[in-house]
Design an enzyme around this catalytic site. Structure first.
Site, PDB file in Angstrom:
ATOM      1  N   GLU A 105      21.054  32.196  64.874  1.00 52.01           N
ATOM      2  CA  GLU A 105      21.237  30.788  65.207  1.00 52.01           C
ATOM      3  C   GLU A 105      22.656  30.508  65.689  1.00 52.01           C
ATOM      4  O   GLU A 105      22.864  29.697  66.605  1.00 52.01           O
ATOM      5  CB  GLU A 105      20.895  29.926  63.993  1.00 52.01           C
ATOM      6  N   HIS A 145       4.574  31.126  78.303  1.00 47.94           N
ATOM      7  CA  HIS A 145       4.480  29.757  77.760  1.00 47.94           C
ATOM      8  C   HIS A 145       4.460  29.748  76.232  1.00 47.94           C
ATOM      9  O   HIS A 145       3.931  28.817  75.619  1.00 47.94           O
ATOM     10  CB  HIS A 145       3.228  29.037  78.294  1.00 47.94           C
ATOM     11  N   SER A 172      19.415  29.573  51.028  1.00 46.60           N
ATOM     12  CA  SER A 172      19.497  28.119  50.953  1.00 46.60           C
ATOM     13  C   SER A 172      20.127  27.715  49.628  1.00 46.60           C
ATOM     14  O   SER A 172      19.897  28.355  48.599  1.00 46.60           O
ATOM     15  CB  SER A 172      18.099  27.500  51.068  1.00 46.60           C
ATOM     16  N   LYS A 222      14.297  30.982  50.505  1.00 49.44           N
ATOM     17  CA  LYS A 222      14.672  31.041  51.920  1.00 49.44           C
ATOM     18  C   LYS A 222      15.480  32.291  52.270  1.00 49.44           C
ATOM     19  O   LYS A 222      16.307  32.757  51.501  1.00 49.44           O
ATOM     20  CB  LYS A 222      15.486  29.795  52.300  1.00 49.44           C
TER      21      LYS A 222
END
Length: 473
Positions: free
Chosen positions: A290, A156, A277, A283
């Site tokens: 992704e 979970h 970024s 970043k």
């Protein structure tokens, strides 16, 4: 441009229709398969005295020359000629004359495109097998490299029990092994020859399909000509395989994204596999993960698209079936990218074992082991569960964890606790204690890795058998 099939027509094809129905923009990548199939067909026609040896020799030489032209980019494809088959046949006829017009004797584009795709999928199975083996070998390398690292295991998405990082990697090894297990059936179904089925009913010429079967290295010939030109099950099986591979890679990507975040800090991905970024200088984004996760959806789409296309088609060939190729080609390309980049990313990532151990020392992942300790002392497990649950709540209120409690604290919780409880619930003990066959104890994971090496060796041998069967270098 006059159509090779245009004898019955009195009017040219509308330009918009040509653009809409043409497949040359994508099926040109099957040019090697198309040339091989045509050479085999011509050789068979000559062997059966359907065409002369001289015509066969001219056809074979002409096709070989065309293949070289396409290989070096010296071939201009025509949308008006619709597909790779007509483009090659037209060029052949222009080059060698009347003999080129005899190549299509005893066959149809229906069985021609089918045999091309069968051969293309066969090779794709071999290449996908090699990609999967490479990824499995990387899982084994990473598992060995970080075999002493312990990380939180989750259910979970909540910390549950500690596991070896190598155990986690071997879980993905098992997934990819199951993916590989799908390939032999796909290869078997792709390695059946449809050539000779003609448009749907066979041919009146005295062809010998066994000759083309042997020349093209197929194991079998379709028993039914109608099935031969309408079957796309092997393509659907390949797309299903691709969807499952991408699902597995997507799950891994999700974990790598989480683990590389500041909140987790379990791993650091190599700079080469991340981006920055345009506005936030600090970043380091896991864009590769992704994209793998994102591209999974398009592969699912190709599978569902072809299933939907095929579901309402009457026998035998319908133009709808032209839609089988773009999806499978894109699936092959996407799988190649996703599998290879994932392997490279895993090989170069760093695992922060000190941090994962510190995280585990500061949480309640050892609570189950504390309950097991009591159960082994004779306390019913449900009662032990309640005792430990109360102890966890006590720790939460006090701002500590179970490892912070003293022996006296444990004895105050239950008289069943003894001094050895402190050793029983260390993170190392929690891992080492799970020594059942599929558990996370070091010796269990070592066995998994050893079996993994055997599995990889068997898969490599299977790939070699496929290569030899279809004469693939």
């Amino acid at each position: 441009m006059a159509k090779l099939w245009g004898g019955r027509f009195t009017k040219g094809t509308d330009k918009a229709v040509e653009d809409f129905t043409s497949s040359i923009s994508f099926d040109s990548r099957m040019h090697k398969e198309d040339v091989a199939g045509s050479i085999a067909h011509a050789t068979m026609l000559a062997a059966q005295h359907i065409i002369s040896k001289e015509d066969k020799d001219a056809i074979v030489a002409g096709l070989q020359a065309i293949e070289k032209q396409i290989d070096v980019g010296d071939f201009e494809f025509s949308v008006a000629l619709e597909d790779i088959h007509m483009n090659i046949e037209k060029r052949l006829t222009d080059a060698i004359g009347e003999a080129g017009g005899r190549l299509h004797t005893g066959r149809s584009r229906n069985d021609q495109v089918a045999v091309d795709l069968h051969m293309y999928i066969r090779k794709a199975v071999v290449h996908m097998g090699e990609e999967l083996v490479n990824l499995q070998q990387v899982f084994l390398e990473v598992a060995e490299k970080y075999k002493e690292v312990i990380i939180p295991g989750y259910t979970h998405l909540q910390r549950a029990q500690p596991v070896l990082f190598s155990h986690h990697m071997m879980a993905y090894f098992s997934m990819i092994s199951r993916d590989f297990d799908n390939l032999p059936l796909i290869f078997k179904h792709a390695n059946v020859m449809p050539l000779g089925a003609g448009a749907l009913a066979g041919t009146t010429y005295p062809i010998d399909q066994n000759i083309t079967k042997e020349l093209l290295h197929f194991d079998a010939i379709y028993e039914n000509s109608m099935d031969a030109v309408s079957d796309r099950d092997y393509v659907l099986e390949f797309l299903s395989f691709g969807a499952k591979v991408m699902m597995h890679l997507s799950r891994l990507s999700e974990e790598l994204i989480l683990w590389s975040s500041t909140e987790f800090g379990f791993i650091e991905l190599d700079d080469a596999h991340c981006t920055g970024s345009s506005i936030m200088p600090q970043k380091k984004n896991p864009d590769v993960c992704e994209l793998v996760r994102g591209k999974t959806g398009r592969i699912y789409g190709h599978l569902m698209g072809l299933l939907t296309t095929m579901k309402g088609l009457p026998m035998t060939y319908n133009k709808d079936m032209q839609e089988d190729k773009e999806g499978v080609f894109d699936t092959i390309d996407t799988l190649h990218f996703a599998i290879s980049i994932t392997a490279d990313m895993l090989r170069h990532m760093k695992v922060n074992g000190d941090h994962t151990k510190a995280v585990l020392d500061d949480d309640f992942s050892n609570a189950t082991d504390m309950a097991d300790y009591l159960a082994k002392k004779g306390v019913p497990f449900r009662e032990a569960h309640a005792i430990v649950g109360a102890a966890v709540q006590h720790c939460i209120e006090k701002g500590c964890v179970l490892l912070d409690l003293s022996v006296e604290d444990f004895k105050a919780i239950s008289h069943h606790f003894e001094a050895d409880i402190l050793d029983a619930i260390t993170i190392e003990a929690c891992v080492a204690g799970r020594s059942n066959y599929s558990g996370t104890a070091p010796e269990c994971v070592a066995r998994q890795m050893q079996i993994g090496q055997t599995i990889v060796a068997e898969e490599v041998a299977q790939i070699q058998q496929w290569k030899e069967k279809i004469h693939l270098q």
